[in-house]
Write a protein that holds these residues in place. Structure first.
Motif, mmCIF file in Angstrom:
data_model
loop_
_atom_site.group_PDB
_atom_site.id
_atom_site.type_symbol
_atom_site.label_atom_id
_atom_site.label_comp_id
_atom_site.label_asym_id
_atom_site.label_seq_id
_atom_site.Cartn_x
_atom_site.Cartn_y
_atom_site.Cartn_z
ATOM 1 N N ASN A 1 0.811 -1.213 0.000
ATOM 2 C CA ASN A 1 0.000 0.000 0.000
ATOM 3 C C ASN A 1 0.844 1.263 0.000
ATOM 4 O O ASN A 1 0.337 2.334 0.240
ATOM 5 N N HIS A 2 2.153 1.095 -0.216
ATOM 6 C CA HIS A 2 3.002 2.274 -0.155
ATOM 7 C C HIS A 2 2.739 3.209 -1.314
ATOM 8 O O HIS A 2 2.408 2.777 -2.404
ATOM 9 N N ILE A 3 2.943 4.513 -1.041
ATOM 10 C CA ILE A 3 2.789 5.494 -2.110
ATOM 11 C C ILE A 3 3.990 5.314 -3.009
ATOM 12 O O ILE A 3 5.115 5.321 -2.543
ATOM 13 N N GLN B 1 -1.205 11.605 -4.470
ATOM 14 C CA GLN B 1 -0.510 10.325 -4.384
ATOM 15 C C GLN B 1 -1.249 9.266 -5.215
ATOM 16 O O GLN B 1 -2.461 9.148 -5.104
ATOM 17 N N TYR C 1 -1.720 5.413 -5.801
ATOM 18 C CA TYR C 1 -1.468 4.130 -5.142
ATOM 19 C C TYR C 1 -1.456 2.998 -6.167
ATOM 20 O O TYR C 1 -1.951 3.147 -7.287
ATOM 21 N N ASP C 2 -0.918 1.854 -5.712
ATOM 22 C CA ASP C 2 -0.917 0.678 -6.585
ATOM 23 C C ASP C 2 -2.323 0.343 -7.053
ATOM 24 O O ASP C 2 -2.529 -0.079 -8.197
ATOM 25 N N GLU C 3 -3.287 0.506 -6.165
ATOM 26 C CA GLU C 3 -4.673 0.186 -6.540
ATOM 27 C C GLU C 3 -5.150 1.064 -7.693
ATOM 28 O O GLU C 3 -5.886 0.629 -8.561
ATOM 29 N N GLY D 1 -8.572 3.044 -2.238
ATOM 30 C CA GLY D 1 -7.594 4.112 -1.969
ATOM 31 C C GLY D 1 -7.811 4.662 -0.565
ATOM 32 O O GLY D 1 -8.734 4.264 0.135
ATOM 33 N N GLU D 2 -6.958 5.592 -0.200
ATOM 34 C CA GLU D 2 -6.949 6.059 1.178
ATOM 35 C C GLU D 2 -7.697 7.375 1.361
ATOM 36 O O GLU D 2 -7.641 8.243 0.499
#
Ligand code: KIV
Ligand code: ZN
Length: 530
Positions: free
Chosen positions: A324-326, A369, A371-373, A454-455
């Protein structure tokens, strides 16, 4: 040296036949390609007698997918076996999988046949399948509830008739581990000729024990495992492929076995299936759920930072789960983007990278940002195989806590713009009704799920929908920052799939009306329980 376990994937057969998981031909082909990448040994592509769609899928998969064995299901009768063979015959390595129930409950209430009749029938069916194909699998359906000595007789008859694989299904998910293990041990030790035959597990999750029972079957001597991605399947589902594979890998200290699965493809396979069926993966699902590697509790986070081994029994990367890293932002270039996609299991060609980079810059402009998602959503965008009959050009919605909501939608068809409005119980309903007015094929929503990806505030809304159009179910899925727009676009995707399939069926009916090419097919609701 660890012995090999053959992975028999039945996502496109036992999985696809469960409600809400149906796929069209293009979707099945896309899934089959991914299963080949994943490294499954046997791919059960469908049940050809069940419908024209199943037949076509088995035929198309047989001609394109070359590495795994391609299996097709058939009941123990001539029509089914003929149809299975017709669909399979272009396969590099075909397998006919024939089955017949053997439990007294099924004999008495479903088949209305005696044990002697069943024995004869199954031996005949295996022999008949063998006349087409060297590789024949036999399943005594409901083996888990079959009288043991009768089961041994049935297995013996199938082996004598030439079965190369004997699958012992716990059809109704009833067995306890010890019982399932013992059944395999008995068949292995008491049926003559078992050294030439592969024993196979097939478990259902009605009591939540499908994976545990699969492992028990392996302990009892099975070397083939029947399973599905995300555990989809009849009722509570089948054993989840990703769970079985990782259990075998992580606990090789006690189970000296191995599979040929490329575990890094597990998460992409799970995501693809979820996208194709519109059925979301539950967050806490083992191996591929969003929370499977999330550490919330402070103590756990502390431990993970010191050494991941404290709370992680496998690394997320090992199952292809994006961390989940940016990773990227608006200043990231093509090179970094391509590299990250490669790490996520999506090696991109130059034209693909060009397409993806364009969308990436738009998302990166909107969000700080990425994200991978988000990257996975971007790469899957526009991969829809069904031609879009209607394209959304404009969408407006007004909702109020008082009374009904209104939506206006503009769709393009063959270059022509059509605009219409409707009211509904809520904003999504209003949007669906407005779409119906334009497409002319009204749908009934069977299931709509909305969740964020996402966050925080930067997350996007993902809508997954199942809707019935003219008696058939279609799925759609969409992500956008606007919740109602996501739902409307997901609904439109389902409507487009319906429009395409209805058009195809109409063409097929017109073609089969010509006597020379008439093609009689049995409907999906087959007699005898299938
Ligand atoms: O569950 C079952 O028994 C089956 C058979 C057709 C193998 O799916
Ligand atoms: Zn099954």
């Amino acid at each position: 040296m660890a012995e090999q376990v053959f992975i028999f994937d039945t996502t496109l057969r036992d999985g696809e036949q469960s409600p809400g998981c149906s796929m069209n031909l293009q979707e099945k082909l896309e899934m089959a390609r991914q299963l080949e990448r994943l490294g499954v040994d046997i791919l059960e592509a469908g049940f050809p007698i069940a419908s024209a769609g199943d037949f076509e899928a088995v035929e198309a998969i047989s001609s394109e997918i070359r590495r795994p064995v391609i299996a097709a299901l058939a009941r123990a009768n001539q029509l089914d076996i003929d149809r299975a063979w017709q669909a399979l015959k272009g396969a590099e390595r075909p397998r006919i999988h024939t089955f017949l129930a053997t439990s007294d409950i099924h004999l008495k209430y479903k088949l209305r046949k005696t044990r002697e009749e069943i024995l004869k029938l199954l031996a005949w069916a295996v022999g008949y399948a063998k006349s087409f194909c060297a590789d024949v699998e036999f399943s005594p359906e409901d083996a888990g509830r079959t009288d043991r000595s009768y089961l041994l007789e049935c297995c013996h008859a199938a082996v004598e008739a030439g079965a190369t694989v004997l699958n012992l299904p716990d059809t109704v998910g009833y067995c306890l581990e010890s019982e399932y293990e013992q059944m395999f041990a008995d068949v292995r030790s008491k049926v003559p000729g078992m050294d030439q035959v592969v024993l196979s597990t097939h478990t259902h999750d009605d009591l939540g024990m499908a994976v545990a029972n699969t492992l028990a079957g392996l302990r009892g001597g099975a070397r083939q495992v029947e399973c599905t991605i995300n555990g989809i399947g009849e009722r509570a589902g089948n054993a989840a492929l990703e769970e079985v594979v990782m259990a075998v890998l992580v606990r090789r200290d006690v189970l000296p076995l191995q599979t040929q699965i490329r575990t890094e493809e597990l998460y992409p396979s799970s995501q693809l299936l979820s996208r194709l069926t519109g059925v979301a993966v539950q967050r806490n699902k083992a191996i591929v759920g969003r929370n499977a590697f999330a550490h919330e509790a402070g103590i756990h986070q502390d431990g993970i930072l010191k050494n991941a081994i404290t709370y992680e029994i496998m690394q997320p990367e090992k199952v292809g789960m994006p961390s989940n890293h940016i990773v990227l932002g608006k200043h990231s270039g093509r090179h970094a983007l391509a590299k990250r996609y490669e790490e996520l299991g999506y090696p991109l060609t130059k034209p693909e990278l060009d397409r993806v980079y364009q969308s990436f810059t738009q998302v990166a402009d909107r969000k700080k940002q990425v994200y991978d998602e988000d990257l996975i959503a971007i790469v899957n965008e526009g991969t829809e195989q069904t031609p879009e009959t209607f394209t959304l050009k404009l969408f407006e919605s007004v909702s109020s806590s008082e009374g009904r909501s209104t939506a206006t939608v503009e769709l393009a068809r063959d270059g022509q713009l059509i605009r219409d409005s409707a009211t509904g119980e809520g904003p999504c309903d209003a949007a669906f009704r407005a779409i119906d007015r334009i497409t002319g094929i009204p749908g009934a929503v069977a299931d709509l799920s909305l969740h964020t990806v996402g966050e925080g505030a930067e997350g996007v809304a993902e809508a997954s929908i199942r809707a019935r159009f003219e008696g058939r179910e279609f799925t759609g899925r969409w992500r956008s920052q606007n919740v109602v727009e996501s739902a409307a676009r997901a609904y439109l995707q389902a409507a487009n799939r319906a429009a395409y399939e209805l058009q195809r069926s109409a063409e097929a009916t017109a073609a089969s009306a010509k006597p020379a090419h008439s093609n009689v097919l049995v409907d999906r609701m087959l007699p005898g329980g299938y």
